[in-house]
Design an enzyme around this catalytic site. Structure first.
Site, PDB file in Angstrom:
ATOM      1  N   GLU A 154       0.824  -1.210   0.000  1.00  0.00           N
ATOM      2  CA  GLU A 154       0.000   0.000   0.000  1.00  0.00           C
ATOM      3  C   GLU A 154       0.862   1.266   0.000  1.00  0.00           C
ATOM      4  O   GLU A 154       0.819   2.079   0.930  1.00  0.00           O
ATOM      5  CB  GLU A 154      -0.963  -0.004   1.184  1.00  0.00           C
ATOM      6  CG  GLU A 154      -1.960  -1.135   1.139  1.00  0.00           C
ATOM      7  CD  GLU A 154      -2.957  -1.116   2.293  1.00  0.00           C
ATOM      8  OE1 GLU A 154      -4.042  -1.687   2.144  1.00  0.00           O
ATOM      9  OE2 GLU A 154      -2.636  -0.527   3.351  1.00  0.00           O
ATOM     10  N   GLU A 309      -6.268  -7.889  -0.885  1.00  0.00           N
ATOM     11  CA  GLU A 309      -6.852  -7.810   0.460  1.00  0.00           C
ATOM     12  C   GLU A 309      -8.317  -7.409   0.381  1.00  0.00           C
ATOM     13  O   GLU A 309      -8.680  -6.531  -0.398  1.00  0.00           O
ATOM     14  CB  GLU A 309      -6.150  -6.746   1.323  1.00  0.00           C
ATOM     15  CG  GLU A 309      -4.730  -7.026   1.733  1.00  0.00           C
ATOM     16  CD  GLU A 309      -4.194  -5.901   2.624  1.00  0.00           C
ATOM     17  OE1 GLU A 309      -5.019  -5.148   3.202  1.00  0.00           O
ATOM     18  OE2 GLU A 309      -2.976  -5.769   2.729  1.00  0.00           O
TER      19      GLU A 309
END
Length: 660
Positions: A154, A309
């Site tokens: 991320e 995710e």
């Protein structure tokens, strides 16, 4: 330990999640692998937050634990997306190199104690990140469990922009490469305003806190620079690993649809496979999920993508962390699969008992396996195994919505006609309108290939380049239909107004000149003669070659249509609400020949291959059974001879019978 070199078959849907075994005693690891096999897990992400264990002190490495974990996975036939753990530097990094910590716009240094505590422009950080990545590459490049490099985690989630002196110097270097001379920069930014003309490169800073508005051109370019700085970090790690492990693909997980600080069009060009994280946010979470999935798919339309995710139930970082109802996780997962994902993964495998994310749900919850979550995890694994033939098939869309990060960043400057016209919200609102009509759409870069679409929507594109403006003109001239929303085409790539009347870039295409904006106050609306109301925005527009399709009660044009060579371009001067927007979207879909019909609350998406069978996904988000049109055989064996019942809250995947 003997290693089973079983290779997971190519025709499969990847299923698994982030495994963080370092949080648990070693005796739990074999049990985890046994449970993974019970659930149908075939891949895990590994090592994302392990830097402090792999390099407990600077330059001293300990891979014994990771060696045993990798071998255990290989023996169990489970592949890994092995991460470089560079998203979370260890405490020794901040202690030894405090100058490498990030600084916010107010000059406050952000300290170690969470994650992503580093300045993206720091040469010290880059050196240490490449050091640990190199160790991983040397050690595991040919390990039988290795399937892909999961680089970082991320990017920019918490440190997308740093305002320190190191970043300032890097920003100046970036600007020098972009503009060449100070004269060119001053002209591009329009620094004659407010006496901001620069006479030396060293005078230029990041847009730190000032007494009033920062300069729009400066702020826009700093956003561009900051995104590029993070992309440079990804490239550096990827290139190093490519040299050590040729042929092993690499990715990094985006946050498409809910994080807007990185230009993912640029990132998508650099990854071997697009992957993203997605979490439910908003009043209509299943529609928001569809937007995130469609956006992710659109980065590389020619191939499927990976959901790296999502959550089995509640997350831990919202004000109100709602648990998912029975069946909801199943529907969420199938939505991603329907919209092009070839991997369904979660954060995380086993729910943490300590740390900031201990209340984030996982595949194995605190309560263990006698739970709703675990039963749904196992059931989902079975479904994905049955649906393995879906892998590799693509999603076809006849409609595209234009979206560009610099336009979002430029409109984010506070000195606007109104703060209530929010481009991301408007783009999502039009996408939701299509969702409710049963229309699958892509997102597209304004300069990208539009030739495969029948209809292009431009809900909110304040900034557009000359190339982007010409691209839409060519699309319409070739027979396409376009619908442009207000406050689009207004400025060029430097955030400089296109003079001569709005909507600057597309005045001729739309056949309309707007002389003035009249933003609407909160609660204020305009009545549309054709039905419904408009909110947030209104304009005084003068049709030149366009015909008027709807007007305000005052007689001012609200919706126009202009013939442009072989196609047509529509324009809205307000933001129609509710049924008003549905009316407009239905009309332009009909004109473009895009089928627009839907069973309320039921999502229908098709994945297909030019040389193979197509799969229809029917997802019922309602509390009542629904009947949809389908012909073929569902994965549960149910025959569909023109009609298929989808029970309340259920999903059906149908292998469609080829026509003829």
């Amino acid at each position: 330990m003997a290693i089973n070199r079983k290779i997971v078959g190519a025709a499969l849907i990847v299923y698994g999640g982030d495994w963080n075994p370092e949080q648990w005693p070693e005796e739990t690891w074999p049990e985890d692998v046994r449970l993974m096999r019970e659930a149908g897990v075939n891949h895990v992400s590994l090592g994302i937050f392990s830097w402090s264990l792999l390099e407990p002190t600077e330059g001293k490495y300990d891979f014994g634990r990771l060696d045993r974990i990798m071998d255990l996975l290989a023996e169990g036939g489970i592949k890994t997306y092995l991460s470089t753990p560079t998203a979370s530097p260890p405490p020794w990094f901040a202690h030894s190199y405090p100058e490498a910590l990030p600084v916010d716009a107010e000059g406050r240094r952000l300290w170690h104690g969470s994650r992503q505590a580093f300045c993206p422009s720091s040469p010290v950080y880059l050196d240490k990140a490449l050091g640990i990545a190199e160790q991983l590459g040397h050690r595991y490049h040919d390990h039988p469990a290795l399937a892909m490099w999961h680089i970082h985690n991320e990017y920019g989630c918490h440190n997308s922009r740093c305002y320190c002196d190191t970043s300032a110097a890097a920003f100046r270097t970036w600007l020098t490469a972009r503009y060449g001379t100070l004269d060119a920069l001053n002209d591009a930014w329009g620094t004659a305003f407010w006496s901001q003309r620069y006479s030396d490169w060293e005078q230029i800073l990041p847009p730190r806190i000032t007494p009033s508005f920062t300069h729009p051109g400066q702020q826009l370019d700093f956003h561009r620079f900051s995104s590029d700085a993070l992309l440079d970090l990804y490239r550096a790690e990827r290139d190093l690993l490519r040299g050590l492990a040729p042929g092993v693909p690499a990715t990094t997980n985006f946050m498409a649809g809910f994080h807007w600080d990185m230009d993912y069009w640029s990132f998508a060009e650099e990854v071997d496979v697009v992957s993203t994280d997605q979490y439910l946010i908003g009043e209509d979470p299943h529609i928001d999920l569809a937007f995130a999935a469609d956006l992710t798919r659109s980065f590389r339309r020619d191939r499927p993508w990976l959901l790296m995710e999502h959550s089995t139930s509640a997350v831990n970082w919202q004000d109100h962390n709602r648990a998912k109802r029975p069946g909801e996780m199943h529907r969420n997962s199938v939505q991603h699969l329907a919209r092009g994902a070839d991997a369904i993964m979660f954060f995380q495998w086993r729910q943490s008992k300590a740390g900031a994310e201990k209340w984030h749900s996982a595949m194995v919850p605190h309560a263990g396996t006698d739970t709703k979550i675990w039963r749904e995890v196992v059931a989902l694994g079975g479904l994905l195994d049955d649906a393995a033939d879906v892998a590799g098939r693509t999603v076809e869309a006849d409609v595209a919505i234009l979206l560009d990060w610099p336009s979002l960043w430029a409109q984010d400057h506070p000195a606007q006609p109104t703060s209530r016209l929010k481009p991301v919200e408007e783009i999502k609102r039009w996408h939701a309108g299509l969702w409710r009509l049963g229309v699958t759409c892509d997102l597209a870069h304004p300069e990208g290939d539009l030739s495969g679409y029948r209809l292009v929507l431009v809900p909110s594109l304040y900034l557009v380049t000359d190339a982007g403006a010409a691209n839409l003109e060519r699309f319409v001239a070739g027979g396409g239909v376009a619908l442009v929303g207000p406050y689009s085409g207004i400025v060029d790539e430097h955030d400089k107004v296109r003079l001569g009347g709005y909507p600057g870039a597309w005045r001729d295409l739309l056949g309309v000149t707007v002389e003035e904006f009249f933003p609407l106050a909160a609660g204020e609306t305009v009545t549309l003669a054709g039905g419904g109301t408009g909110a947030v925005w209104s304009e005084v527009a003068h049709p030149a070659t366009a015909s008027v399709l709807d007007v305000y009660a005052t007689g001012e044009p609200a919706w126009t249509r202009n013939r442009w060579s072989e196609g047509a371009a529509h324009y809205l001067t307000t933001l129609p609400t509710g049924a008003g927007l549905t009316r407009v979207l239905s009309a332009v879909c009909a004109e473009a020949g895009v089928p627009a019909s839907a069973t309320p609350g039921v999502e229908l998406v098709r994945r297909s291959h030019p040389n193979g069978r197509s799969y229809l996904f029917a997802i019922n988000h309602t509390e009542t059974d629904a009947v949809v049109e389908a012909t073929g055989t569902a994965l549960d064996g149910t025959r569909a001879d023109g009609r298929l019942t989808v029970p309340a809250g259920a999903v059906r995947i149908v292998r469609e019978t080829p026509l003829g």
